[in-house]
Design a protein around this motif. Structure first.
Motif, PDB file in Angstrom:
ATOM      1  N   GLY A 220       0.876  -1.379  -0.058  1.00 37.45           N
ATOM      2  CA  GLY A 220       0.187   0.096  -0.170  1.00 37.45           C
ATOM      3  C   GLY A 220       0.765   1.208   0.009  1.00 37.45           C
ATOM      4  N   PRO A 221       0.071   2.298   0.142  1.00 35.19           N
ATOM      5  CA  PRO A 221       0.802   3.778   0.312  1.00 35.19           C
ATOM      6  C   PRO A 221       1.800   4.106   1.059  1.00 35.19           C
ATOM      7  CG  PRO A 221      -1.535   4.041   0.889  1.00 35.19           C
ATOM      8  CD  PRO A 221      -1.184   2.585   0.455  1.00 35.19           C
TER       9      PRO A 221
ATOM     10  N   SER B 177       6.962  16.942  -1.990  1.00 36.80           N
ATOM     11  CA  SER B 177       6.179  15.846  -2.506  1.00 36.80           C
ATOM     12  C   SER B 177       7.350  15.002  -3.398  1.00 36.80           C
ATOM     13  CB  SER B 177       5.116  16.413  -3.418  1.00 36.80           C
ATOM     14  OG  SER B 177       4.517  15.280  -4.139  1.00 36.80           O
ATOM     15  N   ALA B 178       7.097  13.756  -3.240  1.00 40.37           N
ATOM     16  CA  ALA B 178       7.744  12.717  -4.012  1.00 40.37           C
ATOM     17  C   ALA B 178       7.227  11.406  -3.742  1.00 40.37           C
ATOM     18  CB  ALA B 178       9.231  12.811  -3.574  1.00 40.37           C
ATOM     19  N   GLU B 179       7.466  10.755  -4.714  1.00 40.99           N
ATOM     20  CA  GLU B 179       6.505   9.446  -4.867  1.00 40.99           C
ATOM     21  C   GLU B 179       5.343   9.502  -4.644  1.00 40.99           C
ATOM     22  OE1 GLU B 179       8.910   6.506  -2.532  1.00 40.99           O
ATOM     23  OE2 GLU B 179      10.612   7.022  -3.570  1.00 40.99           O
ATOM     24  N   ASN B 180       4.676   8.867  -3.583  1.00 40.47           N
ATOM     25  CA  ASN B 180       3.173   9.135  -3.124  1.00 40.47           C
ATOM     26  C   ASN B 180       3.286   9.909  -1.771  1.00 40.47           C
ATOM     27  OD1 ASN B 180       4.357   6.663  -2.148  1.00 40.47           O
ATOM     28  ND2 ASN B 180       2.264   6.218  -1.380  1.00 40.47           N
ATOM     29  N   CYS B 181       4.058  10.308  -1.442  1.00 40.63           N
ATOM     30  CA  CYS B 181       4.112  11.017  -0.161  1.00 40.63           C
ATOM     31  C   CYS B 181       4.177  12.692  -0.373  1.00 40.63           C
ATOM     32  CB  CYS B 181       5.280  10.459   0.826  1.00 40.63           C
ATOM     33  SG  CYS B 181       5.227   8.819   1.113  1.00 40.63           S
ATOM     34  N   ASN B 182       3.402  13.250   0.854  1.00 41.88           N
ATOM     35  CA  ASN B 182       3.547  14.644   0.710  1.00 41.88           C
ATOM     36  C   ASN B 182       4.039  15.311   2.075  1.00 41.88           C
ATOM     37  OD1 ASN B 182       2.225  15.626  -1.925  1.00 41.88           O
ATOM     38  ND2 ASN B 182       1.039  14.027  -1.112  1.00 41.88           N
TER      39      ASN B 182
END
Length: 480
Positions: free
Chosen positions: A379-380, A467-472
């Motif tokens: 998952g994320p 922000s990078a990949e799916n993270c903020n």
């Protein structure tokens, strides 16, 4: 061989983040051991760890690695890297020096590093128990072979090191290779000879003394450990299904045929047939030993109720050596048949080598490249570790972070929380979704789950910082 083995075993080894479940648990054990100075009792979140009941040899090595090289993914995996390199060398030198076939060792090494069941997460590519266990099991069967031939005290000492190291690495799993070795001793008709050797009793006695001493001291230092071992290792995994890991009895064989040992499984039967046509008895004896070890190990783990995909890891060096022998016999027959001059024989052998290994080698490198972008089915939040590393590089002044996590067990976050202050100069606090309303203005929040990000946005006005990949990373301004 070592140059070709570098990319499957070591390329990007420190790039992908610490993995959930076992690797992160061991990493936390190692960090807490290093900080507490308690090298006998492993701890998790400040309490004696009775969930992970395996002896601490791997944890000791990881703690030493973290001490000398700092807190990093690569330091956690350095014992694995040493174990895989040592396994490759044992396989090569067993073929080169014991069987007098260096080319077989070269081929076997290439087969091993192109076997997806070995070069994978939880074995050769992460800081888990199985690569170290595989190293000691490989040392065990190779030392027994030489001990029965020469009877040297050195080989008896290596036997003691191998079985002691295997047990101190993974407890009961460390002795799963012994039934096959006992059958091999009977096959060689050397049981009587073995029982007359003082060096054998010295090796066995030292192993029993060290192993019993550890378990006794561990129970004395923190009562309840032995009961946890009995619950988890001496019956639980074999007799009952743990955590839903239930599969049919042919699970490992089918997995090896379909992915983990393809295409090499096709060479195993020709190897066994060709072995009986050889005039050299040492080669036949080696084939019997390798086949017995692999078969008995697979039979034991296939009859256990709990089946995990990395339990078959220790058989891959033995199977790779069998395939190496088969490729050598088959390749030699082709070269001698179709190439007349010495120059053409070298060209033919080189062409065969490239033809056989190009696709498997390319496939294992593609799998390693996929790890860069995979969420490993978790998952994320799977890449939170790599994101924190990138955030430190891009935003070094963000020194206090609130990491939103949806809840449940996650030793990865525990590891990064423990190490981020020293490694990234950031104080990390893990907060659950239920605690989102307690956030205050000017706090910096890291969120990777898009659903949690939407909920946070509904509660606060925020400013994006990174922000990078799916993270903020967001700065809290005020409540809505």
């Amino acid at each position: 061989m070592l140059a070709l083995a570098y990319f499957p075993l070591y390329y990007d080894l420190g790039r992908h983040p610490i993995q959930l479940w076992d690797e992160s648990r061991q990493a936390v054990n190692a960090v807490e051991m290093l900080r507490s100075g308690n090298w006998l009792v492993t701890h998790f979140e400040g309490q004696p760890d009775l969930w992970n009941t395996k002896p601490p040899l791997l944890i000791w090595l990881q703690a030493l690695s973290l001490y000398f090289f700092g807190f990093s993914e690569l330091a956690v995996r350095l014992p694995t890297a040493l174990a895989t390199g040592g396994t490759i060398l044992i396989v090569y030198f067993f073929a080169a020096r014991t069987l007098r076939r260096p080319l077989v060792g070269f081929l076997a090494g290439l087969v091993l590093v192109t076997s997806l069941g070995y070069v994978r997460l939880h074995v050769a590519r992460t800081g888990d128990y199985d690569a170290l266990l595989t190293f000691f099991q490989t040392l065990l069967w190779s030392s027994l072979y030489r001990y029965l031939v020469a009877g040297r005290k050195r080989e008896a000492a290596l036997l003691a090191v191998a079985i002691t190291g295997a047990i101190l690495t993974k407890g009961v799993a460390g002795v799963l290779g012994l039934p096959a070795l006992f059958v091999y001793v009977l096959y060689r008709r050397r049981l009587g000879w073995l029982l007359r050797q003082p060096s054998f009793y010295m090796a066995a006695g030292s192993t029993v003394l060290i192993v019993a001493g550890y378990y006794g001291l561990r129970e004395w230092a923190a009562a309840g450990y032995w009961a946890a071992v009995q619950q988890n290792e001496l019956g639980g995994r074999f007799d009952t299904v743990l955590s839903g890991h239930q599969h049919p009895s042919d699970y490992y064989i089918l997995a090896m045929q379909e992915l983990r040992f393809t295409p090499w499984h096709w060479v195993l039967l020709p190897t066994l047939v060709l072995a009986w046509s050889q005039s050299r008895r040492p080669l036949q004896h080696a084939v019997v030993l390798l086949a017995l070890f692999s078969i008995v190990w697979l039979v034991v783990i296939s009859n256990a109720q709990t089946k995990l995909e990395w339990y078959d890891a220790p058989v891959y060096p033995a199977l790779s050596l069998l395939v190496g022998l088969g490729l050598w016999w088959l390749g030699r027959a082709v070269v001698l048949t179709y190439f007349a001059t010495p120059h053409s024989k070298w060209l033919g052998a080189s062409a065969l080598l490239i033809f056989v290994f190009y696709a498997p080698y390319q496939r294992v490198l593609e799998q390693i490249r996929e790890y860069r972008y995979s969420d490993y089915g978790l998952g994320p939040n799977a890449r939170i570790g790599s994101y924190l590393r990138q955030l430190h590089h891009d935003q070094p002044l963000a020194d206090s972070l609130q990491v939103l996590y949806p809840g449940g067990y996650d030793a990865r976050l525990t590891y990064y929380q423990l190490t981020s202050t020293q490694r990234f100069q950031k104080h990390v606090t893990i907060i659950s979704p239920g605690a989102q309303k307690t956030l205050r203005p000017r706090q910096v929040v890291v969120v990777c789950d898009p659903n949690e990000a939407l909920r946070l946005d509904s509660l606060y006005q925020t400013v994006p910082l990174h922000s990078a990949e799916n993270c903020n990373t967001l700065l809290i301004l005020r409540s809505r």
